[in-house]
Design an enzyme around this catalytic site. Sequence first.
Site, mmCIF file in Angstrom:
data_model
loop_
_atom_site.group_PDB
_atom_site.id
_atom_site.type_symbol
_atom_site.label_atom_id
_atom_site.label_comp_id
_atom_site.label_asym_id
_atom_site.label_seq_id
_atom_site.Cartn_x
_atom_site.Cartn_y
_atom_site.Cartn_z
ATOM 1 N N GLU A 105 28.521 37.261 62.124
ATOM 2 C CA GLU A 105 28.704 38.317 62.396
ATOM 3 C C GLU A 105 28.483 38.743 64.088
ATOM 4 O O GLU A 105 29.163 40.368 63.999
ATOM 5 C CB GLU A 105 27.176 39.080 61.957
ATOM 6 N N ASP A 135 36.814 36.595 51.739
ATOM 7 C CA ASP A 135 37.762 37.621 52.174
ATOM 8 C C ASP A 135 38.369 37.410 53.688
ATOM 9 O O ASP A 135 39.905 37.230 54.157
ATOM 10 C CB ASP A 135 37.621 39.477 52.524
ATOM 11 N N GLU A 143 37.414 49.006 54.388
ATOM 12 C CA GLU A 143 38.352 48.471 53.441
ATOM 13 C C GLU A 143 39.054 49.629 52.669
ATOM 14 O O GLU A 143 40.799 49.176 53.198
ATOM 15 C CB GLU A 143 38.327 47.682 52.903
HETATM 16 C C1 DMJ Z 1 32.641 44.542 58.232
HETATM 17 O O1 DMJ Z 1 31.348 44.235 59.281
HETATM 18 C C2 DMJ Z 1 33.868 44.088 57.972
HETATM 19 O O2 DMJ Z 1 35.397 43.918 57.834
HETATM 20 C C3 DMJ Z 1 33.884 42.522 57.323
HETATM 21 O O3 DMJ Z 1 34.627 41.488 57.511
HETATM 22 C C4 DMJ Z 1 33.064 42.635 56.393
HETATM 23 N N1 DMJ Z 1 32.249 43.399 56.588
HETATM 24 C C5 DMJ Z 1 32.196 44.814 57.135
HETATM 25 C C6 DMJ Z 1 32.004 45.383 56.932
HETATM 26 O O4 DMJ Z 1 32.600 45.897 55.260
#
Ligand code: DMJ
Length: 735
Positions: free
Chosen positions: A362, A495, A629
């Site tokens: 993060e 992902d 997304e």
């Molecule tokens: C974001 O912090 C980034 O896109 C991450 O890869 C996945 N989740 C959140 C948003 O949903």
Amino acid sequence: MWLRMSPGSEVLSVELSELLYRGAAGPRPRGSPPLTWPKVIRWPRLSVLPIQRRFLCQPLRSVRTRAPAWTHARSATFLRSSPRCRRASDTESSLPPPARTWTFTGGGTKGGKMPVATLLPFTATPSRKSASPTSFRLTEKFILLLVFSAFITLCFGAIFFLPDSSKLLSGVFFHSSAVETNTRTGPDSSDSGSAGSDVRVLAKIKKDHEKALLEAKDTLQKRPDEIQQDILDDKEKLSRDSLAQVAKDGGHLPVVEYHRPPGTTGHEPLDPETRDRRAKVKEMMKHAWDSYRHYAWGSNELRPVSKQGHSSNLFGSIKGATIVDALDSLYIMEMFDEFDAATEWVEKNLDFNVNAEVSVFEVNIRFVGGLLSAYYLSGKEVFRRKAVELGEKLLPAFKTPTGIPWALLNLKSGIGRNWPWASGGSSILAEYGTLHLEFMHLGQLSGNPEFAQKVMNIRKVLNRLDKPQGLYPNYLNPNSGQWGQHHVSVGGLGDSFYEYLLKAWLMSDKTDEEGKKMYYEALQAIETNLMRKSSGGLTYIAEWKGGLLEHKMGHLTCFAGGMMALGADGAPSDKTGHQMEMAAEIARTCHESYVRTALKLGPEAFRFDGGVEAIATRQNEKYFILRPEVIETYMYMWRFTHDPKYREWGWEAVQALEKHCRLEGGYSGVRDVYASSPNHDDVQQSFYLAETLKYLYLLFSEDDHLPFDHWVFNTEAHPLPVIRKDQTEIPNEVE
Ligand code: DMJ
């Protein structure tokens, strides 16, 4: 009283006796009876034991001495009583009688009636002529000398060559030299002081010696790769320390010539409706920003209902996540006053010297990514400096046996660990696999090759492993380098790993062939094993658990439409069209997940089983937290197809956000998208400003704004420029 000498051994006995008592025994008085010597000494009889016994066990009473009589008496008594001597005496009793006896009564020289066998000094060389039959001949003396030298050599040999003796010897030598040094230089040269310091010096020598032995032992017990790792760790530490020192000394970094990449700001869309929509998104950004600034300035996020700051423990005690995440959005939307205020906050307040545990992933995607983008858009050095500083702080996360980083890291201590819930202490694919883009840029901007090495090593580890059906499980143990649970997902936990393979290739100006290969192979495995079509004709990407499919797709998985569209062009030409179709189908399915709710906002996860399609059936999957997304995929689809439906779908989302998430104090997520009215979760996520609003803005912008052939977006939508082939030289000049 008698001194008896047996042939062969007595000569040596006498000589040794003399040696032993030299100084105590006086010269043989003139006229005293000479000793009787045997005829010839034969070498083979000169074994040590008889010599020793003979020597040690001779009664000394007959020896004239200047030493008090008690010394000899005591020695004699002691020697006689020893078992060795008893055995020797036993032997003696069987020998011929003594050749001559002398008597000695009295304690000292004066009182002595008669000196007994005064022993000749070794150096005395009686002349052949004058030699009586009882005196030494030259040959005898020479042989005596030889024997004695051999004995001394033997003793020294033992001291030098026996292992224990050599230790003793070195102790003796070290001791004396150390003491000498100490005496010369030490402050206290008094006797007692010297004695004390001797003890201390000895103790220190012993300690150092033991430490060195332990280290050597440790090193010997290590495998060559472990030794190599230790060396690397030491080198890294040195380089980190020197970089930290450089930063402390004024933040000097290598000279990097800043060139603003194309398309950092856009121009007004020609189409009025699009222009208005774009302006609307900018207004949303302003509301989100102003609310944050008003109610939560400096906190990580805003609570729009309670109108206060909110801090997730993902960032430890680092502050200002929203500010850093929003920097580039403010810039590209040309909100320069806000951008300047944010820059000032970063300069004055952004502090990574915290004793707290953070999520490496993060912090990387939001803080490092946000700072890097802000630097590339604006050219302001402060962002480069801060990005590199934070990047350096993340490096200890890679200190694992495999180099697969920990999920969590204490920025002060550099101690890492994994999420307690992760299968068998594993690291997470989407976390360790989502560092590549940022780390490659950190390497470029810092001149520190470690950044690239760390992320390239992750690839190496992955490429060595067998992949079930070509798929990458979400869990990998950083100690053993083995997969944990065989759970595969293109949504949460997996992902952005796939996204970064493709984007690493694109960001490398299409030179990273390894990244490209890994991406297209992984996509093929996903298509074969995870992609399915519902009876209603919706294509979805399921999750895989030990070979069984769970027919569920997460909101997070919806980014895959955009990824497939972005990668379609690089696929083998016969697959480009197919991959674009898959991308379009995923976009449609994700749009359906929005359409099929009451609030027209998508649930966290939706299912394709139990008679439903693209609908959440579990209460804990019905929430919407302002995630980007689905809109991200619309943006990519728009850019690649210019199909107006994607802008329409985006506009639907804007309306739903405005209607259900907008509050006087900012934007909030909702707890149930199927409820007729929203129940707010009271969090304005930082990614709402970084991603959701940015993708919306770009959806309504022209293609030359952050054009794809110059920029790639990290997973938090922070644009990073393509590193051109001729730019790959890492700068090494220091200002
Ligand atoms: C974001 O912090 C980034 O896109 C991450 O890869 C996945 N989740 C959140 C948003 O949903």
